[in-house]
Structures are given as structure tokens and as C-alpha cells.
Write an enzyme that holds these catalytic residues in place. Structure first.
Site, PDB file in Angstrom:
ATOM      1  N   TYR A 136      35.647  44.990  23.872  1.00  0.00           N
ATOM      2  CA  TYR A 136      36.179  44.237  22.727  1.00  0.00           C
ATOM      3  C   TYR A 136      37.697  44.170  22.799  1.00  0.00           C
ATOM      4  O   TYR A 136      38.323  45.039  23.389  1.00  0.00           O
ATOM      5  CB  TYR A 136      35.780  44.933  21.413  1.00  0.00           C
ATOM      6  CG  TYR A 136      34.302  45.024  21.173  1.00  0.00           C
ATOM      7  CD1 TYR A 136      33.568  43.904  20.780  1.00  0.00           C
ATOM      8  CD2 TYR A 136      33.624  46.233  21.325  1.00  0.00           C
ATOM      9  CE1 TYR A 136      32.211  43.989  20.546  1.00  0.00           C
ATOM     10  CE2 TYR A 136      32.262  46.323  21.092  1.00  0.00           C
ATOM     11  CZ  TYR A 136      31.560  45.202  20.700  1.00  0.00           C
ATOM     12  OH  TYR A 136      30.219  45.291  20.467  1.00  0.00           O
ATOM     13  N   CYS A 148      25.882  66.826  26.435  1.00  0.00           N
ATOM     14  CA  CYS A 148      25.480  66.778  25.024  1.00  0.00           C
ATOM     15  C   CYS A 148      24.845  68.114  24.662  1.00  0.00           C
ATOM     16  O   CYS A 148      24.349  68.821  25.534  1.00  0.00           O
ATOM     17  CB  CYS A 148      24.442  65.690  24.792  1.00  0.00           C
ATOM     18  SG  CYS A 148      25.136  64.047  24.825  1.00  0.00           S
ATOM     19  N   CYS A 155      18.107  57.936  23.779  1.00  0.00           N
ATOM     20  CA  CYS A 155      19.542  57.801  24.086  1.00  0.00           C
ATOM     21  C   CYS A 155      19.856  56.574  24.933  1.00  0.00           C
ATOM     22  O   CYS A 155      19.278  56.365  25.988  1.00  0.00           O
ATOM     23  CB  CYS A 155      20.040  59.035  24.808  1.00  0.00           C
ATOM     24  SG  CYS A 155      21.785  58.881  25.271  1.00  0.00           S
ATOM     25  N   ASP A 355      22.730  45.637  19.398  1.00  0.00           N
ATOM     26  CA  ASP A 355      23.710  45.623  20.471  1.00  0.00           C
ATOM     27  C   ASP A 355      23.127  44.738  21.564  1.00  0.00           C
ATOM     28  O   ASP A 355      22.030  44.980  22.060  1.00  0.00           O
ATOM     29  CB  ASP A 355      23.964  47.057  20.966  1.00  0.00           C
ATOM     30  CG  ASP A 355      25.436  47.305  21.276  1.00  0.00           C
ATOM     31  OD1 ASP A 355      26.157  46.311  21.507  1.00  0.00           O
ATOM     32  OD2 ASP A 355      25.849  48.473  21.293  1.00  0.00           O
TER      33      ASP A 355
HETATM   34  C1  LIG Z   1      30.587  50.080  19.465  1.00  0.00           C
HETATM   35  C2  LIG Z   1      31.630  49.933  20.434  1.00  0.00           C
HETATM   36  C3  LIG Z   1      32.971  49.943  20.041  1.00  0.00           C
HETATM   37  C4  LIG Z   1      33.406  50.105  18.603  1.00  0.00           C
HETATM   38  O1  LIG Z   1      32.937  49.033  17.841  1.00  0.00           O
HETATM   39  P1  LIG Z   1      33.296  48.931  16.269  1.00  0.00           P
HETATM   40  O2  LIG Z   1      32.437  47.825  15.794  1.00  0.00           O
HETATM   41  O3  LIG Z   1      34.741  48.655  16.179  1.00  0.00           O
HETATM   42  O4  LIG Z   1      32.934  50.248  15.664  1.00  0.00           O
HETATM   43  C5  LIG Z   1      33.925  49.777  21.015  1.00  0.00           C
HETATM   44  N1  LIG Z   1      33.596  49.581  22.301  1.00  0.00           N
HETATM   45  C6  LIG Z   1      32.306  49.551  22.707  1.00  0.00           C
HETATM   46  C7  LIG Z   1      32.005  49.324  24.131  1.00  0.00           C
HETATM   47  C8  LIG Z   1      31.282  49.735  21.790  1.00  0.00           C
HETATM   48  O5  LIG Z   1      30.021  49.722  22.195  1.00  0.00           O
HETATM   49  S1  SF4 Z   2      22.219  59.808  21.544  1.00  0.00           S
HETATM   50 FE1  SF4 Z   2      22.603  60.338  23.716  1.00  0.00          FE
HETATM   51  S2  SF4 Z   2      24.816  60.644  23.856  1.00  0.00           S
HETATM   52 FE2  SF4 Z   2      24.249  60.797  21.669  1.00  0.00          FE
HETATM   53  S3  SF4 Z   2      23.861  62.992  21.298  1.00  0.00           S
HETATM   54 FE3  SF4 Z   2      21.896  62.015  21.777  1.00  0.00          FE
HETATM   55  S4  SF4 Z   2      21.651  62.348  23.976  1.00  0.00           S
HETATM   56 FE4  SF4 Z   2      23.832  62.661  23.525  1.00  0.00          FE
END
Ligand SMILES: *Cc1c(COP(=O)(O)O)cnc(C)c1O
Ligand code: SF4
Length: 398
Positions: A136, A148, A155, A355
Site C-alpha cells: 500500500y 509464534c 494462519c 483480503d
Molecule cells: C493489512 C496490511 C497493512 C495495513 O493495512 P491497514 O488497512 O492500514 O491496517 C499494510 N500492509 C500489508 C501488506 C497488509 O496486509
Molecule cells: S495467525 Fe499465524 S502469525 Fe498469527 S499468531 Fe497465529 S500462527 Fe502466528
């Protein structure tokens, strides 16, 4: 391995009983697991007591699903004893068990055509030689570790957090990432993630945050995303809070998916964290069988605000290699939004997001409440009551 032989032997109670000696690092019987006080030792010690396979955790829980060892080739298992204590002893559908224990469904997910190791195209958007994902404008995701405290089965970064030794982010990566952030004056927002940045010791975190603040003074907004407070609340200590305050980390996002994860211990440590003055947010993932229910989400979001944690995002589950079975259809996601917006406090309602595949980025998912149809502005509220507001049309005389 003979687990019986590893079990701690307790002396029978009595005045002359010898002091209790913990001769093994993990709890292989239910009684000693439940007797364990997570506040009795340093958080790092508890990491050594994590369960690593379903065989191990089957010593303290009933009805644990048997999965092939090949499951761990795709994604390891790790569960802190604190989380194991929260898991229902018998119910395999306990929302905490479902988040952390491997299932046969993962092997099916791996074989599905549309599941991907890197569904969000993060590798492609990673600045070469660094662990910075720059997708972004003006903000970056800085992956600072592959470690983690516990592994969530869905995940989205399973490709890096599992087998983390091989995929470790080392000093050279951190240096290159720092150089990139320092050298790009347009970056005004840095989000530390991983893995989990709070697996760093306070000293290491202090050093890293200090470098960002001193080498990249153009960064106006510094945030940390971590699930450690939920997996091991004792990670939040006065020392950690001092580091967060010292470097003015403006936001810490935690990750709670179900109210069952909100314990008195978590509440008390969140209270400690709030005193640093940082904003607290919560990012949840919408997970089939865990929180895809109106009442569960209402409770979760209200419990968050009651702790002073603002629900920020509710993510659609990504089509990861191993976790596709948790995905909820779009139509259901919209229905759940309708069940939440208007029915609970406004600040408790997060943005629902998907996403995008391959790195399209986050897209909000919101049902239509106000629309222009056949020359009219048709409005409806959360209870489906309707009104026309034609004075909002283009060119309407106001
Ligand atoms: C989610 C994310 C962010 C932060 O996004 P916001 O909408 O500003 O919270 C930044 N970079 C990446 C690659 C992301 O996946
Ligand atoms: S979602 Fe993935 S990166 Fe986040 S705490 Fe869980 S295992 Fe770790």
C-alpha cells in the site's frame, strides 16, 4: 517415546513431603496441567512447555482427533499450556481447540485446487532482500520474526511461521529492512508483524523500535500486531509496557476470535497495557464452526470494548494450503454484519474485510443500506425499516 516415564511424580501429600520438583518441561497429565499457574513463571519458560503434537496434547484432553504425521510437513503444531488449560477437556468443537489442534480436514484442504501457500501474494510484494511487504502507499508491513507462541491452524502465514528455523528472519534481513524504511521518506506507517513480534525479548524489541524511531523519523505511526497477549497474557509485563511507551508505539492490535479467549488474566494484563496510552485494536478471523454466529460475534465484540480494545478488522479466512475448511461464504459474512451493525455499540463493530487473492489488498465487505434505485435514494436501517431520501440525489434542489 514413553510419555508415562516422563511424567512428574508427585510425593504423596504430608508434612514431610519433599518439595515438588518439576522433572519434565511439559505437562503430560491433566492434574499437573490444571494445577499450573501461568503467572508463576517467566513467559519465556512457558514456551518450553508447549505441546508440539496431537499425541502430546491427547495426554491432557479427551477426543483428540488423530491426524497423520504428514500434517506437520505442511504446518507444525504448538500450543502453550495456558491455552491448553482453556480448552474444553472433552468437546472437540471447543472454539479454542478448533483454532489450535490439527484436523483431518487440513489434508483435504492441502489437496484442493484453489488453496495456496501464499494466497495474499506477500512474497511477490516483499522488497527484495528484506522482510518488508510494501503493498500500500505510505505504509509497510514489516515481518520481524517467523516465530509464534502458538500456531493457529488457519494462519495465513503458515508458509513462514512453521518450520521457522529454515525460514528465519535474521539480522541481515532486519538491517536491510531498516535501510529500506529509513531510505523511503514516504513511509509514514510501519506495522510490525511476523510471526509474532512479541516473541522478541524486551531488549531486542527496545532496540528495533529505537532504530525505527531514530533512523526513520518520517514514520508517524508505529504499530504492532501480536497474538501473544491472547496465547500467553503474561507476556504483557511492566517492562514490555515501558518499551511500548518509550517508543510511543501508537497502536497494538491483538487477535481474539472468541470470548472464551477472554480470561481474567487477559483482562488484567490488557489493563496494564492500556496504561501505556497506546490504542488497542482487535483483529479477528471469521472461522466456520468457531465464530460464524451472530451471538458469538456480538459477545466477542462487546467483550473487546469492555476491555478497552476496539474491534478493528474481521477478516474473511484466507484460502491457505491447510485452512480452507474454515472459510465462510460471502453471503453469510454479509448476514453476520447485518446481525451486528445497529444491534451492538457502534465502536464494537469492526470493518469486515476480504483480503484479495494474489495481493489485491483488503476490501471492505458492507451490505448496502443506502442506494440509488430508479431515480430514488432508498434507505433502510438495521431493522429493515425503509425511507426515501431523494434530496440526496445528484442535482436535487437543497
Ligand atoms: C493489512 C496490511 C497493512 C495495513 O493495512 P491497514 O488497512 O492500514 O491496517 C499494510 N500492509 C500489508 C501488506 C497488509 O496486509
Ligand atoms: S495467525 Fe499465524 S502469525 Fe498469527 S499468531 Fe497465529 S500462527 Fe502466528
Amino acid at each position: 517415546m514413553n510419555i508415562e516415564a516422563l511424567q512428574t511424580r508427585h510425593p504423596s501429600s504430608g508434612e514431610d513431603a519433599a518439595p515438588r520438583v518439576v522433572s519434565c518441561r511439559k505437562f503430560y497429565d491433566r492434574e499437573s496441567l490444571m494445577a499450573y499457574d501461568p503467572e508463576s513463571e517467566d513467559w519465556q519458560k512457558q514456551l518450553a512447555r508447549r505441546y508440539d503434537t496431537h499425541f502430546e496434547i491427547a495426554q491432557v484432553l479427551n477426543n483428540v482427533e488423530d491426524v497423520p504425521m504428514s500434517t506437520y510437513e505442511t504446518f507444525d503444531m504448538k500450543v502453550t499450556p495456558y491455552l491448553a488449560q482453556l480448552m474444553d477437556r472433552d468437546d472437540p468443537n471447543c472454539p479454542i481447540r478448533l483454532q489450535y489442534l490439527p484436523s483431518m480436514k487440513e489434508s483435504l484442504s492441502v489437496r484442493m485446487e484453489h488453496t495456496l501457500a501464499d494466497e495474499l501474494g506477500e512474497a511477490e510484494h516483499t522488497v527484495p532482500g528484506t522482510s518488508v511487504v510494501h503493498r500500500y502507499p505510505r505504509r509497510v508491513l514489516f515481518l520481524v520474526t517467523t516465530q509464534c507462541a502458538s500456531f493457529c491452524r488457519y494462519c495465513t502465514r503458515s508458509r513462514i511461521v512453521s518450520h521457522s528455523g529454515e525460514r528465519a528472519i535474521g539480522r541481515a534481513d532486519l538491517d536491510a529492512s531498516m535501510a529500506y524504511i529509513a531510505g523511503n521518506k514516504e513511509i509514514e506507517d510501519v506495522l510490525l508483524s511476523g510471526g509474532d513480534p512479541l516473541v522478541f525479548t524486551d531488549r531486542k524489541l527496545d532496540e528495533l523500535l529505537g532504530r525505527i524511531r531514530s533512523e526513520a523519523p518520517h514514520v508517524r505511526f508505529l504499530r504492532i500486531g501480536s497474538r501473544l497477549p491472547v496465547q500467553l497474557p503474561t507476556r504483557i509485563t511492566p517492562e514490555l509496557c515501558a518499551v511500548i511507551e518509550k517508543h510511543d508505539v501508537q497502536m497494538v492490535n491483538i487477535h481474539i476470535n472468541h470470548s472464551k479467549e477472554i480470561t481474567p488474566l487477559l483482562r488484567s494484563r490488557i489493563r496494564m497495557l492500556r496504561r501505556t496510552g497506546t490504542m488497542l485494536g482487535n483483529q479477528s478471523v471469521l472461522l466456520k464452526g468457531i465464530n460464524d454466529d451472530v451471538q458469538v460475534l456480538r459477545d466477542l465484540f462487546m467483550d473487546c470494548v469492555s476491555m478497552g480494545v476496539r474491534p478493528y478488522y474481521l477478516y474473511q479466512n484466507d484460502q491457505t494450503l491447510q485452512g480452507a475448511h474454515f472459510t465462510v461464504p460471502l453471503s453469510r459474512m454479509l448476514e453476520l454484519y447485518e446481525g451486528v451493525r445497529g444491534w451492538i455499540s457502534g465502536p464494537a463493530v469492526p470493518t469486515f474485510v476480504i483480503d484479495g487473492l494474489g495481493g489485491l489488498g483488503k476490501m471492505p465487505v458492507i451490505p448496502t443500506y443506502v442506494e440509488e434505485r430508479e431515480g430514488h435514494i432508498e434507505c433502510r436501517n438495521y431493522k429493515q425499516e425503509r425511507v426515501r431520501m431523494d434530496y440526496l440525489r445528484d442535482g436535487a434542489k437543497i
